[in-house]
Design a protein around this motif. Structure first.
Motif, PDB file in Angstrom:
ATOM      1  N   THR A  15       8.960   7.321  38.365  1.00 58.09           N
ATOM      2  CA  THR A  15       9.024   6.806  39.736  1.00 58.09           C
ATOM      3  C   THR A  15       8.844   7.895  40.783  1.00 58.09           C
ATOM      4  O   THR A  15       9.025   7.638  41.978  1.00 58.09           O
ATOM      5  CB  THR A  15      10.385   6.125  39.970  1.00 58.09           C
ATOM      6  OG1 THR A  15      11.420   7.022  39.532  1.00 58.09           O
ATOM      7  CG2 THR A  15      10.472   4.823  39.217  1.00 58.09           C
ATOM      8  N   LYS A  42      12.795   0.902  44.059  1.00 52.24           N
ATOM      9  CA  LYS A  42      11.803   1.987  44.027  1.00 52.24           C
ATOM     10  C   LYS A  42      10.838   1.799  42.849  1.00 52.24           C
ATOM     11  O   LYS A  42       9.625   1.954  42.990  1.00 52.24           O
ATOM     12  CB  LYS A  42      12.526   3.344  43.921  1.00 52.24           C
ATOM     13  CG  LYS A  42      11.581   4.520  43.908  1.00 52.24           C
ATOM     14  CD  LYS A  42      12.330   5.846  43.892  1.00 52.24           C
ATOM     15  CE  LYS A  42      11.352   7.014  43.980  1.00 52.24           C
ATOM     16  NZ  LYS A  42      12.015   8.314  43.900  1.00 52.24           N
ATOM     17  N   TYR A 167      19.357  24.932  33.640  1.00 47.80           N
ATOM     18  CA  TYR A 167      18.025  24.308  33.603  1.00 47.80           C
ATOM     19  C   TYR A 167      17.131  24.997  32.561  1.00 47.80           C
ATOM     20  O   TYR A 167      16.500  24.327  31.738  1.00 47.80           O
ATOM     21  CB  TYR A 167      17.384  24.372  34.998  1.00 47.80           C
ATOM     22  CG  TYR A 167      15.999  23.775  35.026  1.00 47.80           C
ATOM     23  CD1 TYR A 167      15.816  22.395  34.918  1.00 47.80           C
ATOM     24  CD2 TYR A 167      14.874  24.587  35.113  1.00 47.80           C
ATOM     25  CE1 TYR A 167      14.546  21.849  34.917  1.00 47.80           C
ATOM     26  CE2 TYR A 167      13.595  24.045  35.118  1.00 47.80           C
ATOM     27  CZ  TYR A 167      13.441  22.674  35.017  1.00 47.80           C
ATOM     28  OH  TYR A 167      12.170  22.128  35.005  1.00 47.80           O
ATOM     29  N   THR A 202       7.267  18.447  44.048  1.00 45.87           N
ATOM     30  CA  THR A 202       7.663  17.061  43.761  1.00 45.87           C
ATOM     31  C   THR A 202       9.039  16.857  44.396  1.00 45.87           C
ATOM     32  O   THR A 202       9.432  17.600  45.281  1.00 45.87           O
ATOM     33  CB  THR A 202       7.766  16.851  42.230  1.00 45.87           C
ATOM     34  OG1 THR A 202       8.751  17.753  41.728  1.00 45.87           O
ATOM     35  CG2 THR A 202       6.433  17.095  41.531  1.00 45.87           C
TER      36      THR A 202
HETATM   37  N1  NAP Z   1       8.235  20.336  39.667  1.00 45.69           N
HETATM   38  C1  NAP Z   1       8.167  21.465  38.969  1.00 45.69           C
HETATM   39  O1  NAP Z   1       7.883  22.551  39.519  1.00 45.69           O
HETATM   40  C2  NAP Z   1       8.386  21.464  37.482  1.00 45.69           C
HETATM   41  C3  NAP Z   1       8.074  22.628  36.750  1.00 45.69           C
HETATM   42  C4  NAP Z   1       8.287  22.640  35.372  1.00 45.69           C
HETATM   43  C5  NAP Z   1       8.771  21.505  34.742  1.00 45.69           C
HETATM   44  N2  NAP Z   1       9.066  20.377  35.480  1.00 45.69           N
HETATM   45  C6  NAP Z   1       9.589  19.213  34.760  1.00 45.69           C
HETATM   46  O2  NAP Z   1       8.803  18.078  35.098  1.00 45.69           O
HETATM   47  C7  NAP Z   1       9.569  16.879  34.882  1.00 45.69           C
HETATM   48  C8  NAP Z   1       9.361  15.941  36.049  1.00 45.69           C
HETATM   49  O3  NAP Z   1       9.865  16.540  37.218  1.00 45.69           O
HETATM   50  P1  NAP Z   1       9.215  16.351  38.673  1.00 45.69           P
HETATM   51  O4  NAP Z   1       8.868  17.713  39.150  1.00 45.69           O
HETATM   52  O5  NAP Z   1       8.192  15.299  38.674  1.00 45.69           O
HETATM   53  O6  NAP Z   1      10.543  15.929  39.483  1.00 45.69           O
HETATM   54  P2  NAP Z   1      10.880  14.655  40.411  1.00 45.69           P
HETATM   55  O7  NAP Z   1       9.804  14.424  41.409  1.00 45.69           O
HETATM   56  O8  NAP Z   1      12.257  14.940  40.928  1.00 45.69           O
HETATM   57  O9  NAP Z   1      10.913  13.439  39.393  1.00 45.69           O
HETATM   58  C9  NAP Z   1      11.930  13.315  38.443  1.00 45.69           C
HETATM   59  C10 NAP Z   1      11.929  11.920  37.861  1.00 45.69           C
HETATM   60  O10 NAP Z   1      13.044  11.809  36.967  1.00 45.69           O
HETATM   61  C11 NAP Z   1      13.832  10.682  37.364  1.00 45.69           C
HETATM   62  N3  NAP Z   1      15.248  10.889  37.083  1.00 45.69           N
HETATM   63  C12 NAP Z   1      16.056  11.870  37.542  1.00 45.69           C
HETATM   64  N4  NAP Z   1      17.317  11.682  37.112  1.00 45.69           N
HETATM   65  C13 NAP Z   1      17.310  10.549  36.361  1.00 45.69           C
HETATM   66  C14 NAP Z   1      18.308   9.820  35.670  1.00 45.69           C
HETATM   67  N5  NAP Z   1      19.600  10.218  35.648  1.00 45.69           N
HETATM   68  N6  NAP Z   1      17.946   8.695  35.023  1.00 45.69           N
HETATM   69  C15 NAP Z   1      16.667   8.265  35.048  1.00 45.69           C
HETATM   70  N7  NAP Z   1      15.675   8.907  35.684  1.00 45.69           N
HETATM   71  C16 NAP Z   1      15.991  10.037  36.351  1.00 45.69           C
HETATM   72  C17 NAP Z   1      13.587  10.545  38.866  1.00 45.69           C
HETATM   73  O11 NAP Z   1      13.947   9.240  39.295  1.00 45.69           O
HETATM   74  P3  NAP Z   1      14.023   8.869  40.875  1.00 45.69           P
HETATM   75  O12 NAP Z   1      12.607   8.568  41.296  1.00 45.69           O
HETATM   76  O13 NAP Z   1      14.918   7.679  40.886  1.00 45.69           O
HETATM   77  O14 NAP Z   1      14.603  10.070  41.582  1.00 45.69           O
HETATM   78  C18 NAP Z   1      12.098  10.839  38.927  1.00 45.69           C
HETATM   79  O15 NAP Z   1      11.346   9.701  38.567  1.00 45.69           O
HETATM   80  C19 NAP Z   1      11.012  17.351  34.668  1.00 45.69           C
HETATM   81  O16 NAP Z   1      11.328  17.297  33.285  1.00 45.69           O
HETATM   82  C20 NAP Z   1      11.000  18.807  35.137  1.00 45.69           C
HETATM   83  O17 NAP Z   1      11.969  19.592  34.473  1.00 45.69           O
HETATM   84  C21 NAP Z   1       8.878  20.335  36.828  1.00 45.69           C
END
Ligand code: NAP
Length: 286
Positions: A15, A42, A167, A202
């Motif tokens: 989402t 959402k 993390y 993000t």
């Molecule tokens: N962004 C970066 O720089 C980066 C770098 C390396 C790795 N990652 C990894 O990429 C993955 C995705 O992250 P993103 O950057 O896309 O972050 P994001 O935009 O914050 O998205 C995170 C997603 O996880 C969902 N989520 C969070 N807590 C949850 C819970 N308790 N139950 C169910 N769903 C939950 C969120 O739901 P809502 O929409 O309801 O908030 C959202 O859909 C993660 O595993 C992160 O560790 C990210």
């Protein structure tokens, strides 16, 4: 999988951010995508937007707070009841928490959401995924794992907690889990790989508000877009080139080396055992 017609792809954290883009692009390729979200409104809005952007009506929503083991169990039950096959499971939901928090199960939240939810959901769906072979499991990890090691005497940061420390350990756990599962799934027709999306602007980090939120907003212009960040997850989930490729770590759509600690097979076996105990799953698994 040159086209994804007739495939079912489950995506957690669909989402927002990387997961939302991955869901959109995989739907565009013809898959039925199952968005796992935690907020009904959402999630419904995202599903509608994906259908509007791609013309694919096969976009479903299932709800679960993945930091709760009871919710993960209910979610798995709903998936098994609704979907006779699972071609791809994309474990993507994750977060960083500025202060140490406990889940409803009394487990440190980063470890619970970023690692135990991947472990529990995958294991609960594993027989169905195996029966759907050739099938894929993709775990979103991070380059943040490098430099981390697991302290089995303090897996939940009771003695010492830092947001980045918790993390990076959880992202190391994603790799240990990926490699252990790949060993266990050898010959099954199910592949399991991990990805690093790069630094991506993000919602990541912004859940914490305060200084964290400000910092993540300030550095956003220097980071990748969610579309760039999702590219490797999409590639690993769908590219025909990767048929049969398992137990690898991808960045920029290329297999790359992960840290030495991530290849510690004894740590991976021990983490599996501990995770099975913590989630009430049989340790033999896979
Ligand atoms: N962004 C970066 O720089 C980066 C770098 C390396 C790795 N990652 C990894 O990429 C993955 C995705 O992250 P993103 O950057 O896309 O972050 P994001 O935009 O914050 O998205 C995170 C997603 O996880 C969902 N989520 C969070 N807590 C949850 C819970 N308790 N139950 C169910 N769903 C939950 C969120 O739901 P809502 O929409 O309801 O908030 C959202 O859909 C993660 O595993 C992160 O560790 C990210």
């Amino acid at each position: 999988m040159s086209t994804l017609n007739d495939t079912t792809i489950i995506i957690t954290g669909a989402t927002n951010g990387i997961g939302q883009v991955a869901a959109t692009e995989l739907a565009r390729m013809g898959a039925r995508v199952v968005l796992v979200g935690r907020d009904a409104q959402k999630s419904a809005a995202v599903a509608q937007a994906i259908t509007a952007q791609t013309g694919n009506p096969a976009v479903d929503v299932l709800l679960a707070d993945l930091s709760s083991q009871a919710e993960v169990r209910r979610l798995a039950g709903e998936i098994l009841a609704r979907y006779p096959r699972i071609d791809v499971l994309l474990n993507n939901a994750g977060a960083v928490f500025g202060s140490r928090q406990l889940t409803v199960d009394g487990i440190e939240r980063t470890f619970a959401l970023n690692h135990l939810a991947y472990f529990q959901l995958t294991n609960l769906l594993l027989e169905r995924i195996k029966a759907s072979a050739p099938a894929r499991i993709v775990n979103v990890s991070s380059a943040a794992h490098s430099g981390a090691t697991l302290d089995f005497d303090d897996l939940q940061g009771q003695r010492r907690y830092s947001a980045f420390g918790a993390y990076s350990k959880s992202k190391l756990a994603n790799l240990l889990f990926t490699y252990e599962l790949a060993r266990r799934l050898a010959g099954s027709g199910v592949t399991v790989n991990a990805v690093h999306p790069g630094p991506v602007a993000t919602g990541f980090g912004r859940n914490n508000g305060g200084l964290w939120g400000v910092v993540f907003r300030l550095i956003a212009p220097l980071m990748r877009t969610p579309a760039q960040g999702a590219a490797t997850s999409i590639y690993v989930a769908s590219s025909p080139e990767l048929a049969g490729v398992s137990g690898k770590y991808f960045s920029d759509s290329k297999a790359v080396e992960s840290s030495r600690a991530s290849h510690d097979a004894a740590a991976a076996a021990r983490l599996w055992q501990v995770s099975a105990e913590m989630t009430g799953l049989p340790a033999a698994g896979a």
